[in-house]
Design an enzyme around this catalytic site. Structure first.
Site, PDB file in Angstrom:
ATOM      1  N   SER A 257      74.079  30.200 -43.344  1.00  0.00           N
ATOM      2  CA  SER A 257      73.646  31.574 -44.670  1.00  0.00           C
ATOM      3  C   SER A 257      72.214  30.820 -44.841  1.00  0.00           C
ATOM      4  O   SER A 257      73.049  30.598 -47.195  1.00  0.00           O
ATOM      5  CB  SER A 257      74.866  32.234 -44.560  1.00  0.00           C
ATOM      6  OG  SER A 257      73.807  33.268 -45.729  1.00  0.00           O
TER       7      SER A 257
ATOM      8  N   HIS B 149      70.810  31.495 -40.722  1.00  0.00           N
ATOM      9  CA  HIS B 149      71.263  32.909 -40.773  1.00  0.00           C
ATOM     10  C   HIS B 149      70.506  33.243 -41.913  1.00  0.00           C
ATOM     11  O   HIS B 149      70.723  33.004 -42.706  1.00  0.00           O
ATOM     12  CB  HIS B 149      72.865  32.574 -41.059  1.00  0.00           C
ATOM     13  CG  HIS B 149      73.801  33.749 -40.381  1.00  0.00           C
ATOM     14  ND1 HIS B 149      73.993  34.136 -39.618  1.00  0.00           N
ATOM     15  CD2 HIS B 149      74.049  34.804 -41.926  1.00  0.00           C
ATOM     16  CE1 HIS B 149      74.618  35.536 -40.018  1.00  0.00           C
ATOM     17  NE2 HIS B 149      74.764  35.790 -41.369  1.00  0.00           N
TER      18      HIS B 149
ATOM     19  N   ASP C 246      70.208  37.920 -43.111  1.00  0.00           N
ATOM     20  CA  ASP C 246      70.982  38.521 -43.983  1.00  0.00           C
ATOM     21  C   ASP C 246      70.641  39.222 -44.884  1.00  0.00           C
ATOM     22  O   ASP C 246      70.171  39.835 -45.719  1.00  0.00           O
ATOM     23  CB  ASP C 246      72.080  37.646 -44.872  1.00  0.00           C
ATOM     24  CG  ASP C 246      73.274  37.030 -44.101  1.00  0.00           C
ATOM     25  OD1 ASP C 246      74.306  37.247 -43.342  1.00  0.00           O
ATOM     26  OD2 ASP C 246      73.786  36.576 -45.112  1.00  0.00           O
TER      27      ASP C 246
ATOM     28  N   MET D  60      69.841  43.134 -46.134  1.00  0.00           N
ATOM     29  CA  MET D  60      71.389  44.115 -46.291  1.00  0.00           C
ATOM     30  C   MET D  60      70.141  45.365 -46.800  1.00  0.00           C
ATOM     31  O   MET D  60      69.716  45.801 -47.846  1.00  0.00           O
ATOM     32  CB  MET D  60      72.100  43.568 -47.438  1.00  0.00           C
ATOM     33  CG  MET D  60      72.961  42.144 -47.187  1.00  0.00           C
ATOM     34  SD  MET D  60      73.820  41.853 -48.671  1.00  0.00           S
ATOM     35  CE  MET D  60      74.451  40.713 -47.568  1.00  0.00           C
TER      36      MET D  60
ATOM     37  N   HIS E 195      70.653  38.959 -39.316  1.00  0.00           N
ATOM     38  CA  HIS E 195      71.998  39.857 -38.985  1.00  0.00           C
ATOM     39  C   HIS E 195      71.716  40.833 -40.192  1.00  0.00           C
ATOM     40  O   HIS E 195      71.858  40.581 -40.995  1.00  0.00           O
ATOM     41  CB  HIS E 195      73.872  38.827 -40.009  1.00  0.00           C
ATOM     42  CG  HIS E 195      74.718  39.389 -40.155  1.00  0.00           C
ATOM     43  ND1 HIS E 195      75.510  39.095 -41.587  1.00  0.00           N
ATOM     44  CD2 HIS E 195      75.504  40.815 -40.021  1.00  0.00           C
ATOM     45  CE1 HIS E 195      76.210  39.425 -41.308  1.00  0.00           C
ATOM     46  NE2 HIS E 195      76.096  40.644 -40.470  1.00  0.00           N
TER      47      HIS E 195
ATOM     48  N   MET F  37      72.238  43.989 -41.566  1.00  0.00           N
ATOM     49  CA  MET F  37      73.434  44.706 -42.303  1.00  0.00           C
ATOM     50  C   MET F  37      72.648  46.322 -42.536  1.00  0.00           C
ATOM     51  O   MET F  37      72.846  46.529 -43.784  1.00  0.00           O
ATOM     52  CB  MET F  37      74.343  44.106 -43.686  1.00  0.00           C
ATOM     53  CG  MET F  37      74.792  43.313 -42.957  1.00  0.00           C
ATOM     54  SD  MET F  37      75.514  41.881 -44.480  1.00  0.00           S
ATOM     55  CE  MET F  37      74.202  40.470 -43.965  1.00  0.00           C
TER      56      MET F  37
ATOM     57  N   MET G  62      82.841  39.264 -38.424  1.00  0.00           N
ATOM     58  CA  MET G  62      82.741  39.849 -40.153  1.00  0.00           C
ATOM     59  C   MET G  62      84.583  38.438 -40.269  1.00  0.00           C
ATOM     60  O   MET G  62      85.446  38.867 -39.901  1.00  0.00           O
ATOM     61  CB  MET G  62      82.973  40.220 -40.512  1.00  0.00           C
ATOM     62  CG  MET G  62      81.245  40.674 -40.588  1.00  0.00           C
ATOM     63  SD  MET G  62      79.691  39.900 -41.427  1.00  0.00           S
ATOM     64  CE  MET G  62      79.940  39.076 -42.458  1.00  0.00           C
TER      65      MET G  62
ATOM     66  N   ASP H 135      82.002  34.823 -39.220  1.00  0.00           N
ATOM     67  CA  ASP H 135      80.867  34.835 -40.408  1.00  0.00           C
ATOM     68  C   ASP H 135      81.365  35.195 -42.164  1.00  0.00           C
ATOM     69  O   ASP H 135      82.007  36.716 -42.008  1.00  0.00           O
ATOM     70  CB  ASP H 135      79.234  35.577 -40.398  1.00  0.00           C
ATOM     71  CG  ASP H 135      78.660  35.859 -41.764  1.00  0.00           C
ATOM     72  OD1 ASP H 135      78.835  34.932 -42.872  1.00  0.00           O
ATOM     73  OD2 ASP H 135      77.591  36.756 -41.573  1.00  0.00           O
TER      74      ASP H 135
HETATM   75  C1  DX5 Z   1      77.940  38.516 -46.269  1.00  0.00           C
HETATM   76  C2  DX5 Z   1      77.177  37.886 -45.005  1.00  0.00           C
HETATM   77  C3  DX5 Z   1      77.058  35.958 -45.268  1.00  0.00           C
HETATM   78  C4  DX5 Z   1      77.096  35.496 -46.739  1.00  0.00           C
HETATM   79  C5  DX5 Z   1      78.077  33.876 -45.662  1.00  0.00           C
HETATM   80  O1  DX5 Z   1      77.919  39.564 -45.812  1.00  0.00           O
HETATM   81  O2  DX5 Z   1      76.875  38.247 -44.081  1.00  0.00           O
HETATM   82  O3  DX5 Z   1      76.415  35.898 -44.127  1.00  0.00           O
HETATM   83  O4  DX5 Z   1      76.510  34.973 -46.311  1.00  0.00           O
HETATM   84  O5  DX5 Z   1      78.541  33.455 -47.487  1.00  0.00           O
HETATM   85  P1  DX5 Z   1      79.342  32.415 -47.048  1.00  0.00           P
HETATM   86  O6  DX5 Z   1      80.106  31.600 -46.519  1.00  0.00           O
HETATM   87  O7  DX5 Z   1      79.447  31.803 -48.448  1.00  0.00           O
HETATM   88  O8  DX5 Z   1      80.610  33.369 -47.201  1.00  0.00           O
HETATM   89 ZN    ZN Z   2      76.072  37.319 -42.322  1.00  0.00          ZN
END
Ligand code: DX5
Ligand code: ZN
Length: 216
Positions: free
Chosen positions: A7, A32, A34, A36, A65, A67, A136, A174
């Site tokens: 990620s 990956h 993310d 948000m 991903h 969010m 998750m 994840d």
């Molecule tokens: C959290 C993200 C993850 C995050 C994981 O909401 O979706 O992808 O980056 O990070 P770690 O592996 O540090 O928990």
């Molecule tokens: Zn993620």
């Protein structure tokens, strides 16, 4: 399958190209990414312009991903930005069937993400549309959180559902993944492990990716 999707949320945003090159030269399978919106999750990360820059340097598929609320509004934008796999939250979609089909029609692989409180059974009527289901194992929004132990049994439940309805569907996990829990997750039936802090806070990220992939 044992795959790893580091990620980039935990990467150095002042020097993203450096970290992407490191991943290009690693054994990782996907990158990956993310996204948000500060509404679906309490944090804001980045949007399409950054994804476009990541795509310019990445030589592995982008596992994006989302969010964000109502992700169906942005499918064309993320396709254009370079997403190869686009996953959307069950909890953020009113018309999940339509959204998954639209992602597929746009030429990307599609997937659903479940928050820790959302039961796998709710995928009974959509798992057949998915290339991947992402579970998750933390409440989404931040990197570096503690792994939720209930995830192992959710992976097993999902594996059984996929075996019955869509054996080609990949299971991704994840949040809080590290070399201490990776082996047990693969054994439970996971195919792809996302790892942010475990990779980027490691002294040797490329070796940690190998360690994750070979965990038993
Ligand atoms: C959290 C993200 C993850 C995050 C994981 O909401 O979706 O992808 O980056 O990070 P770690 O592996 O540090 O928990
Ligand atoms: Zn993620």
């Amino acid at each position: 399958m044992k795959m790893v999707s580091p990620s980039l949320l935990s990467a150095d945003f002042g020097n993203l190209q450096h970290d992407i090159e490191m991943l290009n030269n690693s054994q990782c399978d996907w990158l990956h990414v993310d996204v948000m919106d500060g509404i679906f999750v309490p944090n804001i990360s980045f949007g399409q312009p950054i994804v476009r820059h990541i795509k310019k340097h990445a030589r592995k598929p982008l596992d994006v991903h989302l969010m964000i609320m109502d992700p169906g509004r942005y499918i064309a934008d993320f396709k254009e930005a370079g997403a190869d796999i686009l996953t959307v939250h069950y909890e953020a979609c009113t018309h999940l069937d339509r959204t998954l089909n639209a992602i597929r029609d746009a030429g990307m692989k599609c997937g659903v993400v479940l928050n820790p409180h959302t039961p796998v059974a709710l995928l009974e009527d959509t798992v057949q549309l998915c290339d991947v289901v992402l579970l998750m194992s933390v409440n989404p929004g931040f990197g570096g959180q503690k792994f939720i132990e209930n995830t192992y049994s959710k992976v097993q439940t999902l594996r059984a559902l996929c075996d019955r309805k869509n054996p080609h569907c990949l299971i991704e996990v994840d949040g809080g993944v590290n070399t201490g829990n990776a082996g047990r997750l693969y054994k439970a039936g996971a195919d792809v492990l996302v790892a942010g802090n475990a990779v980027f806070k490691s002294e040797n990220p490329q070796q940690t990716i190998i360690d994750l992939k070979t965990s038993e």
